[in-house]
Every structure is written in C-alpha cells, then in structure tokens.
Design an enzyme around this catalytic site. Structure first.
Site, PDB file in Angstrom:
ATOM      1  NE  ARG A  32      -2.732  -5.970   6.866  1.00  0.00           N
ATOM      2  CZ  ARG A  32      -3.822  -6.547   6.388  1.00  0.00           C
ATOM      3  NH1 ARG A  32      -4.490  -7.437   7.116  1.00  0.00           N
ATOM      4  NH2 ARG A  32      -4.261  -6.224   5.184  1.00  0.00           N
ATOM      5  CE  LYS A  66      -4.031  -2.044   2.280  1.00  0.00           C
ATOM      6  NZ  LYS A  66      -4.931  -1.933   3.446  1.00  0.00           N
ATOM      7  CG  HIS A  82      -5.455  -5.782  -0.808  1.00  0.00           C
ATOM      8  ND1 HIS A  82      -6.746  -5.743  -0.332  1.00  0.00           N
ATOM      9  CD2 HIS A  82      -5.483  -6.572  -1.920  1.00  0.00           C
ATOM     10  CE1 HIS A  82      -7.524  -6.471  -1.130  1.00  0.00           C
ATOM     11  NE2 HIS A  82      -6.782  -6.971  -2.100  1.00  0.00           N
ATOM     12  CB  THR A 108      -7.603  -5.682   9.435  1.00  0.00           C
ATOM     13  OG1 THR A 108      -8.067  -6.731   8.581  1.00  0.00           O
ATOM     14  CG2 THR A 108      -7.825  -4.349   8.754  1.00  0.00           C
ATOM     15  CG  PHE A 155     -14.350   1.140   5.171  1.00  0.00           C
ATOM     16  CD1 PHE A 155     -13.737   0.648   4.026  1.00  0.00           C
ATOM     17  CD2 PHE A 155     -15.114   0.263   5.930  1.00  0.00           C
ATOM     18  CE1 PHE A 155     -13.881  -0.677   3.636  1.00  0.00           C
ATOM     19  CE2 PHE A 155     -15.263  -1.067   5.557  1.00  0.00           C
ATOM     20  CZ  PHE A 155     -14.642  -1.532   4.401  1.00  0.00           C
TER      21      PHE A 155
END
Length: 137
Positions: free
Chosen positions: A102, A9, A115, A91, A57
C-alpha cells in the site's frame, strides 16, 4: 502451512501494477496456490463484503469493487494471514510503512491496491467464495 485470501483491487488492475503486486507477494515468500481474474457484479461484491453491510461505506465499497476486474488469490505460507496483513500495510497508504504494497502502490484509503483476510475465520469464508478445492494447487 496456512492459507489466506487476497484481492488485487480494481484500481491496481486499472493502473497496470498487477505484476508489481505479484512480485512483492512472491518476494515475501508466499506461494500462490490459486489465482483468477474476475469482474464482480454489485451483488457478488455485496455478498463478499456482507460483514460491512451496516457500515456507512458499504455502498461505495461495493460499487468500487465491481467497477472493473480484480485478481483473486489464495496465498500459502507459515503465518500467511499475519504476514500478508503486514505486507499489505496500513489501510491508508499515507500511514503505511515503507516496503509495504500500500505504501508503494496505494493511492487512497479506498484505492489501496489490495485486500486480505483479517483472520482464519475470514479466510475460511473468503477462499471458498471465489475458489473450489479443485482450483487450488
């Protein structure tokens, strides 16, 4: 062999951690069969994330994903989808397990570095959204 789709990202590209993500991918046993650096337009981001169109969102997600370059990837290995989901981690980076991308590199729920396709159906939509067959080796 199974294939899955991944994106590094904009937040990760901006923070110059792309190399760390790619190293974790290769250390996880994935073969990178497609990779390109692109900048999504807002319209392209909306098309890619169409499944979330009715979610609150959606607008923020599309704005975030189009704010800077991303790295689009196609990854291959046995159980690629499940294994990639596992390597990404939860997430919310605060809830991700140690050793996941993450946990190591994510900043927030939105700026969570990567992602990944969540199912074979998603992968079959997401891969050709960014890659044609000639680009996958």
């Amino acid at each position: 062999m199974e294939r899955t789709f991944a994106i590094i990202k904009p937040d990760a590209v901006e923070r110059n951690v792309t190399g760390k993500v790619l190293a974790m991918i290769e250390e996880g046993g994935f073969k990178i069969v497609g990779m390109k650096k692109i900048r999504l337009s807002k319209c392209q981001a909306e098309g890619f994330y169409y499944v979330h169109k009715e979610r609150p969102f959606f607008g923020d997600l599309c704005a975030f994903m189009s704010r800077g370059p991303v790295i689009a990837l196609v990854l291959e290995k046995e159980n690629a989808i499940a294994d990639w989901r596992g390597l990404m981690g939860a997430t919310n980076p605060a809830n991700a397990e140690a050793g996941t991308i993450r946990k190591a590199l994510g900043v927030s729920i939105e700026e969570n570095t990567v992602h990944g396709s969540d199912s074979p159906e998603s992968a079959s939509y997401e891969i050709p959204y960014f890659f044609n067959q000639l680009e996958l080796v």
